[in-house]
Design a protein around this motif. Structure first.
Motif, PDB file in Angstrom:
ATOM      1  N   GLU A  54      -6.749  -0.242  -1.962  1.00  0.00           N
ATOM      2  CA  GLU A  54      -8.000  -1.001  -1.928  1.00  0.00           C
ATOM      3  C   GLU A  54      -7.949  -2.207  -0.991  1.00  0.00           C
ATOM      4  O   GLU A  54      -8.945  -2.924  -0.839  1.00  0.00           O
ATOM      5  CB  GLU A  54      -8.366  -1.471  -3.334  1.00  0.00           C
ATOM      6  CG  GLU A  54      -7.442  -2.529  -3.926  1.00  0.00           C
ATOM      7  CD  GLU A  54      -7.771  -2.894  -5.361  1.00  0.00           C
ATOM      8  OE1 GLU A  54      -8.366  -2.034  -6.053  1.00  0.00           O
ATOM      9  OE2 GLU A  54      -7.438  -4.015  -5.795  1.00  0.00           O
ATOM     10  N   THR A  55      -6.819  -2.420  -0.329  1.00  0.00           N
ATOM     11  CA  THR A  55      -6.635  -3.574   0.537  1.00  0.00           C
ATOM     12  C   THR A  55      -6.425  -3.128   1.979  1.00  0.00           C
ATOM     13  O   THR A  55      -5.728  -2.142   2.228  1.00  0.00           O
ATOM     14  CB  THR A  55      -5.400  -4.389   0.093  1.00  0.00           C
ATOM     15  OG1 THR A  55      -5.510  -4.692  -1.293  1.00  0.00           O
ATOM     16  CG2 THR A  55      -5.278  -5.676   0.889  1.00  0.00           C
ATOM     17  N   LYS A  68      -2.460  -9.761  -1.170  1.00  0.00           N
ATOM     18  CA  LYS A  68      -3.497  -9.368  -0.210  1.00  0.00           C
ATOM     19  C   LYS A  68      -3.516 -10.298   0.998  1.00  0.00           C
ATOM     20  O   LYS A  68      -3.837  -9.873   2.107  1.00  0.00           O
ATOM     21  CB  LYS A  68      -4.853  -9.317  -0.902  1.00  0.00           C
ATOM     22  CG  LYS A  68      -4.953  -8.160  -1.888  1.00  0.00           C
ATOM     23  CD  LYS A  68      -6.287  -8.100  -2.625  1.00  0.00           C
ATOM     24  CE  LYS A  68      -6.321  -6.891  -3.565  1.00  0.00           C
ATOM     25  NZ  LYS A  68      -7.617  -6.748  -4.260  1.00  0.00           N
ATOM     26  N   SER A 112      -2.851  -8.639   4.806  1.00  0.00           N
ATOM     27  CA  SER A 112      -3.813  -8.724   5.912  1.00  0.00           C
ATOM     28  C   SER A 112      -4.597 -10.028   5.958  1.00  0.00           C
ATOM     29  O   SER A 112      -5.039 -10.440   7.031  1.00  0.00           O
ATOM     30  CB  SER A 112      -4.824  -7.571   5.840  1.00  0.00           C
ATOM     31  OG  SER A 112      -5.590  -7.621   4.640  1.00  0.00           O
ATOM     32  N   GLY A 113      -4.778 -10.662   4.810  1.00  0.00           N
ATOM     33  CA  GLY A 113      -5.664 -11.823   4.762  1.00  0.00           C
ATOM     34  C   GLY A 113      -5.270 -12.933   5.708  1.00  0.00           C
ATOM     35  O   GLY A 113      -6.126 -13.539   6.364  1.00  0.00           O
ATOM     36  N   ILE A 137      -3.244  -1.426  -5.118  1.00  0.00           N
ATOM     37  CA  ILE A 137      -3.421  -2.538  -4.181  1.00  0.00           C
ATOM     38  C   ILE A 137      -3.379  -2.033  -2.750  1.00  0.00           C
ATOM     39  O   ILE A 137      -4.193  -2.426  -1.906  1.00  0.00           O
ATOM     40  CB  ILE A 137      -2.341  -3.618  -4.421  1.00  0.00           C
ATOM     41  CG1 ILE A 137      -2.560  -4.288  -5.779  1.00  0.00           C
ATOM     42  CG2 ILE A 137      -2.362  -4.662  -3.304  1.00  0.00           C
ATOM     43  CD1 ILE A 137      -1.427  -5.220  -6.192  1.00  0.00           C
ATOM     44  N   GLU A 188      -1.904 -10.658  -7.177  1.00  0.00           N
ATOM     45  CA  GLU A 188      -2.626  -9.733  -6.306  1.00  0.00           C
ATOM     46  C   GLU A 188      -3.279 -10.486  -5.148  1.00  0.00           C
ATOM     47  O   GLU A 188      -3.276 -10.013  -4.005  1.00  0.00           O
ATOM     48  CB  GLU A 188      -3.694  -8.972  -7.095  1.00  0.00           C
ATOM     49  CG  GLU A 188      -3.148  -7.861  -7.959  1.00  0.00           C
ATOM     50  CD  GLU A 188      -4.234  -6.913  -8.438  1.00  0.00           C
ATOM     51  OE1 GLU A 188      -5.121  -6.566  -7.621  1.00  0.00           O
ATOM     52  OE2 GLU A 188      -4.202  -6.521  -9.623  1.00  0.00           O
TER      53      GLU A 188
END
Length: 437
Positions: A46-47, A390, A394-395, A43, A386
């Motif tokens: 890829e994030t 995320k 940052s989301g 995670i 997940e």
């Protein structure tokens, strides 16, 4: 009788099967199944991970130039540790000490701090890149480069001329912490009992409006409670608390946010970014210095001693040996995240560690920027999906930033409020100090 024996055998057989059934119900590491630690690392890799407050520029300014593109012996941040932790977009704090006041020196200091970050990117463009937009952050992530957005901590470099907002926006500043440890020309501080404006100053009110139209996020960390509520009444876009935590765990500590403030921030669409400093996380750490100071005063009285540096240093060393500093841990950071989520939902929380800004008070297991996967592991263990992790990484911050960008792009109002510039204060800086988190 037969029924009783048969029933007993059935119960025994069922009990014998429980471990196997439990194993079937629990994810077990294997060739086709991730361990929880591997999942956390995936995670992280890829994030996009955004940390909204890292004091690398001030660390370099005070300690002399350090090439953070290589591994460094000190500090909480360098390129290799950031890569290990999966950190992709650390907001570089353009910090100005409160003693600089509202002066040309404050502005010059901010220029120096920005130049440090520009040098980082210029000397290692394959590793660092300046970022002034969500698109820049996403492009850097796609290219495998660490994005360096800028946040100004303490608005004193703006002076009393809103044209300086436009200037610093042009230099890349994308959020401004309105004040710091003392009231300035913009707002009262949570750290100072002297609150001359009972919130925002008239200039501060105009500054918030202009930040909205320019596309600079308003940061309510460090401001007084009254200033926070003034911001909420004025802003037309979501705001952030770039490095604050929940006052629920540190009663009486105004620097953290109350439950009502967190709820109002959620209603505004904003985000609180959790500070990793131990004194922000637990009451034991938050009150440690005051307990030491009180014990020292008692020591002087009981022993008929005169206060002196030598006496204080000797007492402090003994006190700390007998009462070690109560470092927080990862679970304490997770407790703050859980608390915000319980109050408002997962969309209201993110990460604002204050690495390189809170000294050696960082939690066990989160001592530098290589440790973000530990936090992700903790979130997984507490049942976060997940998708929600995320958002935290940052989301949520990217959502706020996009809204702020869109509002600025759509704004059709005047280029700048008609506010006359006021003369700068006479510069009377004291020695620069480590930033109060």
């Amino acid at each position: 009788m037969w029924q009783t024996v048969s029933k007993s055998r059935s119960i025994i057989a069922a009990l014998a099967m429980l471990p196997a059934l439990a194993a079937c119900g629990e994810p077990q590491p294997g060739p086709d199944r991730e361990s929880i630690d591997d999942k956390a690392k995936r995670i992280a890799a890829e994030t996009i991970i955004i940390d909204t407050h890292i004091d690398v520029p001030y660390r370099i300014d005070q300690g002399g130039w350090q090439t953070v593109t290589d591994r460094t012996d000190g500090g909480d941040f360098d390129y290799f540790r950031a890569v290990e932790g999966g950190l992709n977009a650390p907001f570089m704090s353009i910090y100005t000490p409160a003693p600089f006041g509202v002066s040309t020196i404050a502005k010059q200091h901010a220029e120096t701090m920005i130049a440090i970050v520009e040098r980082m990117a210029r000397e290692a463009p394959e590793r660092f890149r300046l970022a002034t937009s969500v698109a820049d952050v996403e492009a850097a992530f796609a290219d495998g480069v660490i994005a360096l957005p800028l946040g100004m901590e303490n608005g004193s470099p703006i002076g009393r001329d809103l044209a300086n907002l436009d200037y610093f926006h042009g230099r890349g500043i994308r959020y401004i912490t309105l004040t710091h440890s003392k009231p300035n020309q913009i707002a009262d501080s949570s750290y100072d009992e002297n609150k001359p404006y009972d919130g925002l100053s008239p200039f501060g009110e105009d500054m918030v409006r202009r930040m909205n139209t320019l596309g600079i996020m308003v940061d309510v960390s460090h401001v007084s409670d009254a200033a926070f509520w003034d911001v909420m009444a004025i802003t037309q876009v979501p705001v952030i608390a770039s490095h604050s935590s929940a006052r629920h765990f540190t009663p009486g500590f105004e620097r953290n946010m109350s439950d009502d403030m967190i709820k109002a921030l959620a209603d505004n669409g904003g985000v609180i970014m959790i500070n990793f400093g131990s004194s922000f996380l637990t009451e034991a750490a938050n009150t440690y210095r005051s307990r030491l100071a009180a014990a020292y005063e008692t020591h002087l009285v009981e022993n008929g001693l005169e206060a002196s540096d030598a006496v204080r240093n000797a007492f402090s060393a003994r006190f700390q040996e007998e009462n070690p500093y109560p470092f927080a841990g990862i679970d304490d950071v997770l407790d703050h995240i859980d608390h915000v989520v319980a109050l408002t939902g997962v969309e209201t929380v993110g990460i604002g560690s204050d690495y390189d800004g809170v000294g050696d008070s960082l939690p066990v297991g989160l001592k530098d920027v290589s440790y973000y996967p530990n936090l992700i592991t903790g979130l997984l263990q507490r049942g976060y999906s997940e998708a929600d992790i995320k958002k935290i990484l940052s989301g949520n911050l990217l959502r706020v930033w996009r809204v702020v960008e869109a509002y600025a792009a759509a704004d059709t109002g005047p280029a700048q409020p008609d506010v006359p510039a006021q003369p700068e204060a006479t510069p009377q800086p004291e020695a620069a100090t480590q930033p109060e988190a």
